[in-house]
Design an enzyme around this catalytic site. Sequence first.
Site, PDB file in Angstrom:
ATOM      1  N   HIS A   1      47.959  40.910  36.684  1.00  0.00           N
ATOM      2  CA  HIS A   1      47.423  40.276  37.888  1.00  0.00           C
ATOM      3  C   HIS A   1      48.360  39.150  38.310  1.00  0.00           C
ATOM      4  O   HIS A   1      49.015  38.518  37.476  1.00  0.00           O
ATOM      5  CB  HIS A   1      46.043  39.696  37.611  1.00  0.00           C
ATOM      6  CG  HIS A   1      44.981  40.721  37.412  1.00  0.00           C
ATOM      7  ND1 HIS A   1      43.656  40.457  37.662  1.00  0.00           N
ATOM      8  CD2 HIS A   1      45.029  42.013  36.982  1.00  0.00           C
ATOM      9  CE1 HIS A   1      42.939  41.528  37.400  1.00  0.00           C
ATOM     10  NE2 HIS A   1      43.743  42.486  36.981  1.00  0.00           N
TER      11      HIS A   1
ATOM     12  N   GLU B   1      47.807  36.098  39.220  1.00  0.00           N
ATOM     13  CA  GLU B   1      47.541  34.785  38.618  1.00  0.00           C
ATOM     14  C   GLU B   1      48.080  34.703  37.194  1.00  0.00           C
ATOM     15  O   GLU B   1      48.663  33.691  36.801  1.00  0.00           O
ATOM     16  CB  GLU B   1      46.029  34.503  38.603  1.00  0.00           C
ATOM     17  CG  GLU B   1      45.387  34.498  39.977  1.00  0.00           C
ATOM     18  CD  GLU B   1      44.822  35.849  40.394  1.00  0.00           C
ATOM     19  OE1 GLU B   1      43.905  35.846  41.233  1.00  0.00           O
ATOM     20  OE2 GLU B   1      45.290  36.905  39.903  1.00  0.00           O
TER      21      GLU B   1
ATOM     22  N   CYS C   1      39.541  37.043  39.304  1.00  0.00           N
ATOM     23  CA  CYS C   1      38.575  37.847  38.563  1.00  0.00           C
ATOM     24  C   CYS C   1      38.196  37.097  37.275  1.00  0.00           C
ATOM     25  O   CYS C   1      38.775  36.051  36.977  1.00  0.00           O
ATOM     26  CB  CYS C   1      39.194  39.200  38.211  1.00  0.00           C
ATOM     27  SG  CYS C   1      40.489  39.087  36.943  1.00  0.00           S
TER      28      CYS C   1
END
Length: 148
Positions: A46, A48, A76
């Site tokens: 991801h 991030e 998430c």
Amino acid sequence: MREALREAQDAAAAGDVPVGAVAVWRGQIIGRGRNRKEEWRDPTAHAEILALRQAAAHRRSWRLPEVALYSTLEPCPMCAGALVQARIGLLVYAVDDPKTGAAGSVVDLLSLPYLNHRVMVVKGVLADEVAELMAAFFRALRSDADEL
């Protein structure tokens, strides 16, 4: 946030969901990430997480309390947990994730009172531009699927 949006555009161009993130320390970008789940076939790739990894390497520490993370999409649960673990001081994101958002829209892992750290959150920055990028990506994806 503009730099995170550029990362998201790069993710879309590579066929990944257009999510981008940058980590900023003292006004300088020290980490960048874009969604690479499809490209790397890695469920943890991801935006991030990748930006946090670069930031931690730059700071030579997993503790990043003076770092702000800018993301085009609400994190998430995995990414929100990583923000707490990294002791990120500030999260700025553009659009809510109504399916897996963990910064307040579905659940709020960033301000749970029993965790050892809470992350300040600012949302809605460049929301219209990011929402349009996401909508265009998924329209194109559906259109490609219809042609098969």
